[in-house]
Design a protein around this motif. Structure first.
Motif, short mmCIF file in Angstrom:
data_model
loop_
_atom_site.label_atom_id
_atom_site.label_comp_id
_atom_site.label_asym_id
_atom_site.label_seq_id
_atom_site.Cartn_x
_atom_site.Cartn_y
_atom_site.Cartn_z
N ALA A 99 -10.91 7.07 -12.31
CA ALA A 99 -9.33 6.75 -11.97
C ALA A 99 -9.27 5.43 -10.96
O ALA A 99 -10.27 4.95 -10.42
N LEU A 100 -8.06 4.99 -11.15
CA LEU A 100 -7.56 3.67 -10.38
C LEU A 100 -6.90 4.32 -9.28
O LEU A 100 -5.50 4.77 -9.36
N LEU A 101 -7.29 3.96 -8.05
CA LEU A 101 -6.39 4.32 -6.71
C LEU A 101 -6.20 3.06 -5.93
O LEU A 101 -7.14 2.65 -5.23
N ASN A 102 -4.91 2.95 -5.95
CA ASN A 102 -4.64 1.63 -5.18
C ASN A 102 -3.51 2.23 -3.98
O ASN A 102 -2.59 2.66 -4.41
N MET A 103 -3.85 1.88 -2.86
CA MET A 103 -3.12 2.24 -1.62
C MET A 103 -2.72 1.08 -0.84
O MET A 103 -3.57 0.13 -0.53
N GLN A 104 -1.41 0.96 -0.35
CA GLN A 104 -1.19 -0.24 0.29
C GLN A 104 -0.13 0.19 1.60
O GLN A 104 1.10 0.62 1.15
N THR A 105 -0.14 -0.42 2.63
CA THR A 105 0.89 0.00 3.56
C THR A 105 0.75 -1.13 4.62
O THR A 105 -0.20 -1.62 5.02
N LEU A 106 1.84 -1.36 5.34
CA LEU A 106 1.90 -2.33 6.35
C LEU A 106 1.63 -1.79 7.83
O LEU A 106 0.90 -2.19 8.57
N ASN A 107 2.32 -0.82 8.22
CA ASN A 107 2.42 -0.20 9.35
C ASN A 107 2.06 1.19 9.32
O ASN A 107 2.88 2.15 9.29
N GLY A 108 0.82 1.70 8.96
CA GLY A 108 0.33 3.01 8.96
C GLY A 108 -1.13 3.03 8.39
O GLY A 108 -1.97 1.97 8.28
N ASN A 109 -1.72 4.35 8.87
CA ASN A 109 -3.12 4.31 8.28
C ASN A 109 -3.17 5.01 6.93
O ASN A 109 -2.20 5.51 6.18
N ILE A 110 -4.32 4.85 6.43
CA ILE A 110 -4.49 5.28 4.89
C ILE A 110 -5.90 6.46 5.10
O ILE A 110 -6.93 6.26 5.93
N TRP A 111 -5.86 7.54 4.54
CA TRP A 111 -6.88 8.64 4.53
C TRP A 111 -7.18 9.16 3.19
O TRP A 111 -6.10 9.67 2.55
N LEU A 112 -8.35 8.80 2.77
CA LEU A 112 -8.84 9.46 1.41
C LEU A 112 -9.16 10.90 2.08
O LEU A 112 -10.50 10.77 2.50
N ALA A 113 -8.52 11.76 1.63
CA ALA A 113 -8.88 13.11 2.24
C ALA A 113 -9.55 14.17 1.06
O ALA A 113 -9.20 14.04 0.03
N GLY B 148 4.63 3.50 7.20
CA GLY B 148 4.40 4.99 7.09
C GLY B 148 2.84 4.82 6.45
O GLY B 148 2.56 3.99 6.16
N GLY B 149 2.26 6.15 7.12
CA GLY B 149 0.76 6.26 6.54
C GLY B 149 0.75 6.93 5.36
O GLY B 149 1.63 7.34 4.58
N ILE B 150 -0.29 6.76 4.45
CA ILE B 150 -0.81 7.24 3.17
C ILE B 150 -1.98 8.23 3.30
O ILE B 150 -2.92 7.96 3.62
N THR B 151 -1.75 9.46 2.60
CA THR B 151 -2.82 10.31 2.58
C THR B 151 -3.03 10.75 1.11
O THR B 151 -1.75 11.08 0.47
N GLY C 240 8.59 5.66 5.48
CA GLY C 240 8.19 7.02 5.24
C GLY C 240 6.70 6.98 4.91
O GLY C 240 5.95 5.99 4.69
N ALA C 241 6.24 8.29 5.16
CA ALA C 241 5.10 8.37 4.73
C ALA C 241 4.70 8.95 3.19
O ALA C 241 5.74 9.48 2.66
N ILE C 242 3.40 8.84 2.80
CA ILE C 242 3.17 9.41 1.50
C ILE C 242 2.02 10.45 1.44
O ILE C 242 0.91 9.99 1.89
N VAL C 243 2.29 11.36 0.82
CA VAL C 243 1.08 12.47 0.80
C VAL C 243 0.87 12.91 -0.62
O VAL C 243 1.93 13.60 -1.36
N ALA C 244 -0.21 12.51 -1.24
CA ALA C 244 -0.41 12.76 -2.52
C ALA C 244 -1.60 13.57 -2.83
O ALA C 244 -2.78 13.24 -2.53
N HIS C 245 -1.46 14.65 -3.58
CA HIS C 245 -2.61 15.53 -4.16
C HIS C 245 -2.95 15.20 -5.46
O HIS C 245 -2.27 15.26 -6.50
#
Length: 304
Positions: free
Chosen positions: A287-301, A237-240, A216-221
């Motif tokens: 702040a500390l922002l850690n993001m990790q995915t195997l099969n997906g893109n990461i976007w800092l939006a 999944g991707g991470i935004t 699945g994807a993750i979208v966090a505001h």
């Protein structure tokens, strides 16, 4: 060619995982019969309000509505389906012992089906729960979606085959499911969110967020400077991560088979800037922002 073969093998592994969960996790919990229930009835309960409300349900939807009254009230809709011809009598007997209730000054607890369900029937219990504003909530829902409306205190929801939606709680949120999506809106004091097969959506107002999904994807505001940490992990999944102009953070983003994009200027002079790994600072690095995915893109939006 090697990359092509690896992609095919990876796709096969993902497909095998999905089939395994469908056959061994989802299929066994599906109703064996459909149609009109032999028994359909509504039960109603009420008690003086308590600081904590607990509900354990096996099959059925749970909806929680905070209100201004000082009492806790429950409406439970029961549907029982005999699987075999002689299941009618069994269904009636079982319906008479469906609820175990504990009502104390600081805790109300309801357990659906405290005994073992007979093989001759299938059933579900759908709940509408009304609790005073600020009540802490603990819900276990094996097979059924959970909705928590605006106004509860701390919220803890555990599911298996369940979508979970929680809106504007008053405290910390814990939401875990196996097959389902998680959506948390306006969490003020942090959130721990976990699913295996489903997306995660979170809108934070404070605290720290930890979100983990396999498929699945993750979208966090995190628009508010009161959010001090984000740990976001997905396998397939991707991470935004959406932030506002005031963002100040130390960023560590990693992906194996994807790219990383940032709408913010990131200082990587003492970090890393590669296609699959980005580590650096935005602003003063609060702040500390850690993001990790195997099969997906990461976007800092950048928030709009």
């Amino acid at each position: 060619m090697k990359t092509y073969v690896k992609s095919i093998l990876l796709a096969g592994i993902i497909a095998a995982v999905i089939v395994f969960f469908t056959v061994h996790a989802v299929a066994p919990t599906l109703p064996r019969v459909v149609g009109r229930p032999a028994i359909k009835e509504t039960r109603s309960f009420s008690w003086p309000g308590s600081q904590r409300f607990e509900l354990v349900n096996r099959d059925g939807e749970v909806r929680v509505w905070p209100h201004s009254a000082k009492e806790a009230a429950v409406t439970a809709t029961v549907r029982i389906y005999p699987v075999e011809r002689d299941g009618g009598a069994v269904a009636r007997t079982y319906a008479d012992s469906l609820f175990a209730v504990t009502a104390e000054k600081d805790r109300i607890r309801i357990v659906s089906e405290p005994g073992e369900r007979p093989d001759l029937i299938d059933m579900r219990v759908d709940y509408d729960v009304y609790v005073p504003f600020g009540t802490d909530l603990d819900v276990v829902s094996a097979n059924g979606n959970v909705l928590v409306a605006v106004g509860c205190g701390q919220v803890d929801v555990q599911g298996r085959n369940a979508d979970i939606y929680i809106k504007k709680p008053g405290g910390m949120v814990t939401a875990k499911t196996t097959n389902g999506r998680i959506n948390v809106m306006d969490a003020p004091e942090g959130a721990l969110l976990e699913t295996v097969n489903g997306n995660i959506y979170a809108y934070m107002q404070g605290g720290a967020i930890s979100a983990d999904t396999t498929n699945g994807a993750i979208v966090a505001h995190v628009p508010d400077e009161n959010v001090n940490r984000a740990e976001l992990n997905s396998m397939n999944g991707g991470i935004t991560l959406v932030m506002d102009e005031r963002c100040s953070a130390i960023v560590d983003a990693r992906t194996m088979h994807g790219g990383i994009r940032s709408d913010f200027a990131i200082d990587t002079s003492s970090g890393v800037q590669r296609r699959h790994h980005l580590r650096g600072e935005i602003g003063s690095g609060r702040a500390l922002l850690n993001m990790q995915t195997l099969n997906g893109n990461i976007w800092l939006a950048r928030g709009r």
